[in-house]
Motif scaffolding. Structure first.
Motif, PDB file in Angstrom:
ATOM      1  N   MET A   1       0.734  -0.985   0.496  1.00 43.03           N
ATOM      2  CA  MET A   1      -0.522   0.006  -0.033  1.00 43.03           C
ATOM      3  C   MET A   1       0.935   1.484  -0.345  1.00 43.03           C
ATOM      4  SD  MET A   1      -3.451  -0.918  -0.502  1.00 43.03           S
ATOM      5  CE  MET A   1      -4.501  -1.631  -0.099  1.00 43.03           C
ATOM      6  N   LEU A   2       1.860   1.195   0.969  1.00 40.99           N
ATOM      7  CA  LEU A   2       2.712   2.687   0.565  1.00 40.99           C
ATOM      8  C   LEU A   2       3.525   2.553  -1.223  1.00 40.99           C
ATOM      9  CD1 LEU A   2       4.429   4.611   2.198  1.00 40.99           C
ATOM     10  CD2 LEU A   2       6.264   3.395   2.039  1.00 40.99           C
ATOM     11  N   GLY A   3       3.799   2.292  -1.544  1.00 39.96           N
ATOM     12  CA  GLY A   3       3.841   1.837  -2.945  1.00 39.96           C
ATOM     13  C   GLY A   3       2.309   3.037  -3.560  1.00 39.96           C
ATOM     14  N   LYS A   4       1.198   2.775  -3.334  1.00 41.72           N
ATOM     15  CA  LYS A   4       0.339   3.392  -4.184  1.00 41.72           C
ATOM     16  C   LYS A   4      -0.028   4.812  -3.694  1.00 41.72           C
ATOM     17  CE  LYS A   4      -2.112  -1.246  -5.095  1.00 41.72           C
ATOM     18  NZ  LYS A   4      -3.018  -1.826  -4.253  1.00 41.72           N
ATOM     19  N   LEU A   5       0.598   4.912  -2.077  1.00 40.59           N
ATOM     20  CA  LEU A   5       0.240   5.854  -1.572  1.00 40.59           C
ATOM     21  C   LEU A   5       1.501   7.238  -1.647  1.00 40.59           C
ATOM     22  CD1 LEU A   5      -0.134   5.371   2.450  1.00 40.59           C
ATOM     23  CD2 LEU A   5      -1.878   6.480   0.460  1.00 40.59           C
ATOM     24  N   LEU A   6       2.709   6.541  -2.030  1.00 40.49           N
ATOM     25  CA  LEU A   6       4.079   7.285  -2.878  1.00 40.49           C
ATOM     26  C   LEU A   6       3.595   7.152  -4.198  1.00 40.49           C
ATOM     27  CD1 LEU A   6       6.912   5.063  -2.159  1.00 40.49           C
ATOM     28  CD2 LEU A   6       5.970   7.233  -1.383  1.00 40.49           C
ATOM     29  N   LYS A   7       2.644   6.603  -5.061  1.00 38.00           N
ATOM     30  CA  LYS A   7       2.417   7.486  -6.062  1.00 38.00           C
ATOM     31  C   LYS A   7       1.208   7.993  -5.950  1.00 38.00           C
ATOM     32  CE  LYS A   7      -0.998   4.813  -9.014  1.00 38.00           C
ATOM     33  NZ  LYS A   7      -1.297   3.803  -9.745  1.00 38.00           N
TER      34      LYS A   7
ATOM     35  N   ILE B  96     -10.184   9.285  -9.692  1.00 39.16           N
ATOM     36  CA  ILE B  96     -11.069   9.299  -8.177  1.00 39.16           C
ATOM     37  C   ILE B  96     -10.819   7.969  -7.725  1.00 39.16           C
ATOM     38  CG2 ILE B  96     -12.307   9.253  -6.427  1.00 39.16           C
ATOM     39  CD1 ILE B  96     -12.500  12.574  -6.960  1.00 39.16           C
ATOM     40  N   ILE B  97     -11.734   7.424  -9.578  1.00 37.50           N
ATOM     41  CA  ILE B  97     -12.053   5.841 -10.067  1.00 37.50           C
ATOM     42  C   ILE B  97     -11.263   4.997  -9.537  1.00 37.50           C
ATOM     43  CG2 ILE B  97     -13.335   4.303 -11.058  1.00 37.50           C
ATOM     44  CD1 ILE B  97     -15.383   6.345 -11.421  1.00 37.50           C
ATOM     45  N   ALA B  98      -9.352   5.421 -10.376  1.00 38.66           N
ATOM     46  CA  ALA B  98      -8.819   4.625 -10.499  1.00 38.66           C
ATOM     47  C   ALA B  98      -8.089   4.379  -8.832  1.00 38.66           C
ATOM     48  CB  ALA B  98      -7.604   5.538 -11.416  1.00 38.66           C
ATOM     49  N   PHE B  99      -8.257   6.070  -8.501  1.00 42.74           N
ATOM     50  CA  PHE B  99      -7.680   5.083  -6.621  1.00 42.74           C
ATOM     51  C   PHE B  99      -8.225   4.938  -6.167  1.00 42.74           C
ATOM     52  CE2 PHE B  99      -7.763   7.424  -2.815  1.00 42.74           C
ATOM     53  CZ  PHE B  99      -6.205   7.889  -2.621  1.00 42.74           C
ATOM     54  N   PHE B 100     -10.003   5.273  -6.459  1.00 39.07           N
ATOM     55  CA  PHE B 100     -10.741   3.275  -5.531  1.00 39.07           C
ATOM     56  C   PHE B 100     -10.223   2.469  -5.727  1.00 39.07           C
ATOM     57  CE2 PHE B 100     -14.305   5.282  -2.449  1.00 39.07           C
ATOM     58  CZ  PHE B 100     -13.900   6.680  -2.428  1.00 39.07           C
ATOM     59  N   LYS B 101     -10.040   2.607  -7.437  1.00 42.01           N
ATOM     60  CA  LYS B 101      -9.801   1.115  -7.627  1.00 42.01           C
ATOM     61  C   LYS B 101      -8.200   0.556  -6.939  1.00 42.01           C
ATOM     62  CE  LYS B 101      -9.460  -1.871 -11.698  1.00 42.01           C
ATOM     63  NZ  LYS B 101      -8.648  -1.560 -12.770  1.00 42.01           N
ATOM     64  N   ASP B 102      -7.455   1.600  -6.595  1.00 42.51           N
ATOM     65  CA  ASP B 102      -6.466   0.783  -6.283  1.00 42.51           C
ATOM     66  C   ASP B 102      -6.085   0.354  -4.891  1.00 42.51           C
ATOM     67  OD1 ASP B 102      -3.991   0.729  -7.850  1.00 42.51           O
ATOM     68  OD2 ASP B 102      -3.051   2.962  -8.102  1.00 42.51           O
ATOM     69  N   PHE B 103      -7.101   0.996  -3.999  1.00 38.71           N
ATOM     70  CA  PHE B 103      -7.079   1.153  -2.011  1.00 38.71           C
ATOM     71  C   PHE B 103      -7.783  -0.071  -2.106  1.00 38.71           C
ATOM     72  CE2 PHE B 103      -4.275   4.443  -2.893  1.00 38.71           C
ATOM     73  CZ  PHE B 103      -3.733   4.527  -1.978  1.00 38.71           C
ATOM     74  N   GLN B 105      -9.842  -3.296  -2.591  1.00 42.38           N
ATOM     75  CA  GLN B 105     -10.393  -4.618  -3.480  1.00 42.38           C
ATOM     76  C   GLN B 105     -11.485  -4.748  -3.981  1.00 42.38           C
ATOM     77  OE1 GLN B 105      -8.480  -7.595  -1.139  1.00 42.38           O
ATOM     78  NE2 GLN B 105      -6.514  -7.469  -2.688  1.00 42.38           N
ATOM     79  N   ASN B 106     -12.478  -4.027  -3.159  1.00 40.66           N
ATOM     80  CA  ASN B 106     -14.130  -4.631  -3.725  1.00 40.66           C
ATOM     81  C   ASN B 106     -14.315  -3.656  -3.922  1.00 40.66           C
ATOM     82  OD1 ASN B 106     -14.271  -2.375  -1.377  1.00 40.66           O
ATOM     83  ND2 ASN B 106     -14.914  -3.754  -0.086  1.00 40.66           N
ATOM     84  N   PHE B 107     -13.694  -2.850  -4.625  1.00 40.90           N
ATOM     85  CA  PHE B 107     -14.544  -1.362  -5.470  1.00 40.90           C
ATOM     86  C   PHE B 107     -14.411  -2.362  -7.090  1.00 40.90           C
ATOM     87  CE2 PHE B 107     -13.881   1.871  -8.773  1.00 40.90           C
ATOM     88  CZ  PHE B 107     -15.029   3.390  -7.553  1.00 40.90           C
ATOM     89  N   ASN B 108     -15.592  -1.343  -7.697  1.00 41.73           N
ATOM     90  CA  ASN B 108     -16.353  -2.418  -8.714  1.00 41.73           C
ATOM     91  C   ASN B 108     -16.862  -0.921  -9.372  1.00 41.73           C
ATOM     92  OD1 ASN B 108     -17.960  -3.413 -10.765  1.00 41.73           O
ATOM     93  ND2 ASN B 108     -19.331  -4.604  -9.296  1.00 41.73           N
ATOM     94  N   GLU B 109     -15.446  -1.686 -10.381  1.00 39.31           N
ATOM     95  CA  GLU B 109     -15.495  -0.206 -11.389  1.00 39.31           C
ATOM     96  C   GLU B 109     -16.041   0.832 -12.692  1.00 39.31           C
ATOM     97  OE1 GLU B 109     -11.386   1.271 -13.816  1.00 39.31           O
ATOM     98  OE2 GLU B 109     -11.771  -0.852 -14.335  1.00 39.31           O
ATOM     99  N   HIS B 110     -16.676  -0.727 -12.760  1.00 38.22           N
ATOM    100  CA  HIS B 110     -17.910  -1.448 -13.355  1.00 38.22           C
ATOM    101  C   HIS B 110     -19.413  -0.486 -13.870  1.00 38.22           C
ATOM    102  CE1 HIS B 110     -15.405  -3.856 -16.554  1.00 38.22           C
ATOM    103  NE2 HIS B 110     -15.102  -4.056 -16.000  1.00 38.22           N
ATOM    104  N   LYS B 111     -19.732  -1.301 -12.035  1.00 41.07           N
ATOM    105  CA  LYS B 111     -20.739  -0.235 -11.551  1.00 41.07           C
ATOM    106  C   LYS B 111     -20.930   1.751 -11.826  1.00 41.07           C
ATOM    107  CE  LYS B 111     -22.952  -1.129  -6.667  1.00 41.07           C
ATOM    108  NZ  LYS B 111     -21.840  -2.671  -6.110  1.00 41.07           N
TER     109      LYS B 111
END
Lengths: 279, 234, 122
Positions: A1-7, B96-103, B105-111
């Motif tokens: 997760m740190l990697g993503k935060l850094l990004k 922001i959608i990419a951000f949520f998807k990144d953090f 795991q249960n984020f449903n991008e299509h939805k």
């Protein structure tokens, strides 16, 4: 997760720094161009005095702006360091950041690493801009020559271990940067534990931290002075080369900063993970 | 057998310097419910929601979600809609959608993109250029696009127009699943009464009633809205 | 369009009544398959658990039956539907009589009044 935060932290801050860096290098280039022209030569070619003085003013302006952008960049480095911690973590945006499945220490490290990264970049870009302005064909040979001379004076003649000193120096600068940032983070965090007047308390905390550090430094110096004054140590000192003393001072400074940094980190981490209260 | 208990609060107290926001609150909430958290302003609704989402720390007491104390594990399964806009305004909706998807795991991008399309929100718009109402819709979309166990919606229908309110309620209903619970805090009960299973009444930081909507109607012969007005008449 | 509900009674009861009315009025025919609970709840604008409860009650009354895998159906027992119709009609009549009474009509007067009215309309 740190990697993503850094990004994301880098992305969020890059949009401030990259234009500044572009500005520094651009104005360095302007300055270089103006330096290439010699206006007094131009007079001979029949350029009016009036036009000449305008060029002079423009030249002075670009120099002024160049310096201003550099000053602004370093001010920005400082401001962004504070703002990213205070606003992105403990302001409204903290509602997003602290509901992410990420622990507080990752948040601290992402802010810290990116802040130090930009400080280092700002220094590098400034040096680059100076190189741009000073550039002439034999610059690098001359510079190498200068380094060699300096090296001789500083190290060969004194007997100081160049590699060790260089590593110590870079380490000390970097660690001072980390500790300096963490000191601000810890101050803001302490301020955050108060219900009201959080900014005021952050200032107070900073001053208190600063004073504690000063006191510790003074005590260490006094104690060291007393210890070193004894016969045994004085004799030992006489036998010790001054270069060794420099190493000792450097290493001691590094350790001192590391310890201070760890303390500030622990304070910050404790507040963010155990005392978080976003309003 | 699967454990139906989702959220547990044991003796949860939250003190602010000036007042006590929650007073030794005990609460157990199961999966598959839509729950109204009701109470006048300052009764502790927002405080409770913020404690569960982990952006406030209780003065004493324990909160668990799925048996875990509030922390990384609970943040994975709790989806929180604050009563304010908290998104970085320089970002595009797409970012922001990419951000949520990144953090998450249960984020449903299509939805998320589906819902944006239905509301005619352009994913390439920056939040800076959006009206407050549109921003709130984007936040709701982000929150509801997670396949979470617990949704915490703080005043989602506060200042929105009737069409948006219907859309929000519709979204909550169509996203319903029997393993997830939705907690909606509001003081506008009339509008949402029909979508609720249970209601919790908070007053001055204490739970004064926990009951199902139909129970209240059956026993009191009046709607929750009417009851609420009686209980909290000032 | 969400349905309307009265304030003084449980929502699930009102849902039951509305579905019963739809069965009797022929909007649902005997043996018809019902939509999923979730869809029906969304249509009515109510909580799925409430709709579930209403359907479970209807199941208990025998107006709806569930097949383990394929979902819920309206009963194909016409007798049941007819008796439901009669029951609902009775409820309407007694309500009507009560209101007429408050206007000063005895049940007998009401019948006479109704007959007269029907004559006129013809």
């Amino acid at each position: 997760m740190l990697g993503k935060l850094l990004k994301y932290e880098t992305k969020a801050t890059a949009r401030w720094f990259l234009p500044m860096y572009g500005g520094i290098l651009l104005f360095a280039l302007f300055n270089k161009l103006f330096m290439l022209f010699n206006f007094s030569d131009m007079d001979v070619h029949g350029i009016p005095v009036f036009f000449q003085s305008i060029l002079g003013i423009v030249q002075a302006m670009t120099v002024f702006l160049y310096v201003m952008i550099i000053v602004a960049t370093f001010a920005l480095t400082f401001f962004i360091m504070l703002q990213r911690f205070y606003k992105n973590l403990l302001g409204d945006e903290g509602y997003l950041m602290f509901t992410l499945p990420v622990d507080a220490s990752s948040h601290i490290w992402s802010k810290l690493l990116v802040s130090v990264f930009w400080t280092v970049c700002s220094v590098i870009v400034t040096i680059l801009s100076v190189i741009v302005m000073a550039a002439y064909p034999e610059m690098f040979q001359d510079f190498a020559l200068f380094c060699e001379k300096a090296f001789q004076v500083l190290f060969t003649q004194t007997g100081l271990n160049a590699t060790a000193f260089f590593i110590e120096f870079v380490l000390l600068v970097l660690i001072t940067l980390f500790t300096g940032n963490l000191m601000f983070y810890a101050s803001i965090s302490v301020g955050h534990t108060r219900g009201k007047h959080r900014v005021l308390y952050a200032f107070v905390a900073y001053i208190v931290f600063y004073m504690i550090q000063q006191i510790i430094t003074s005590v260490v110096i006094v104690v060291a002075g007393m210890v070193l004054d004894t016969n045994y140590w004085t004799d030992l000192m006489m036998d010790t080369a001054p270069t060794t003393l420099i190493h000792i001072i450097m290493i001691f400074s590094i350790l001192y900063n590391v310890v201070a940094g760890i303390v500030y980190y622990l304070i910050t981490n404790y507040v963010l993970s155990k005392k978080l209260n976003l309003e | 057998m699967e454990n139906r208990v989702l959220l547990e609060c044991k003796g949860v107290t939250k003190n602010y310097p000036s007042k006590m926001a929650l007073n030794f609150l005990n609460l157990t909430i199961e999966r598959g419910r839509i729950i109204g958290l009701l109470g006048p302003n300052g009764s502790g609704k927002t405080t409770l929601i913020k404690l569960i989402s982990g952006i406030l720390t209780p003065s004493s007491g324990v909160i668990t979600v799925n048996g875990n104390p509030i922390g990384i594990e609970t943040k994975k399964v709790v989806s929180y809609l604050p009563e304010r806009t908290y998104l970085n305004s320089w970002m595009k909706v797409r970012d922001i959608i990419a951000f949520f998807k990144d953090f998450y795991q249960n984020f449903n991008e299509h939805k998320a993109y589906d819902m944006l399309k239905r509301l005619n929100i352009n994913p390439n718009d920056r939040l800076k250029t959006m009206s407050k109402g549109t921003k709130e819709k984007v936040q709701l979309i982000l929150v509801m696009s997670r396949d979470a166990d617990l949704y915490l919606l703080d005043e989602p229908i506060g200042g929105v127009d009737p069409a948006a309110r219907d859309y929000i309620l519709d979204t909550i209903l169509s996203n319903y699943n029997e393993n997830a619970t939705v907690i909606i805090s509001t003081h506008l009960i009339y509008d949402i009464e029909r979508v609720l299973d249970d209601v919790l009444f908070l007053q001055n930081g204490s739970l004064v009633m926990a009951s199902s909507v139909d129970e209240i109607r059956e026993q009191q012969g009046k709607s929750v809205d009417e009851l609420f007005r009686e209980v909290f008449r000032c | 369009m969400p349905w309307d509900f009265q304030n003084d009674r449980p929502i699930y009861l009102q849902l039951m009544e509305k579905i019963m009315l739809q069965i009797v009025s022929g909007r649902y025919s005997a043996g018809d398959k019902l939509a999923s609970v979730r869809d029906m709840a969304a249509e009515a604008g109510v909580n799925p658990n409430t709709m579930q409860k209403a359907l479970a009650e209807l199941e208990r009354n025998g107006l709806v039956f569930a097949q383990r895998t394929s979902g819920r159906y309206i009963t194909d027992n016409m007798e049941k539907i007819n008796s439901l119709r009669v029951q609902l009609a009775k409820e309407q009549v007694s309500k009507f009589l009560k209101q007429m009474e408050s206007l000063g009509y005895t049940p007998k007067d009401t019948v006479a009044f109704l007959e007269n009215n029907l004559e006129e309309e013809r």
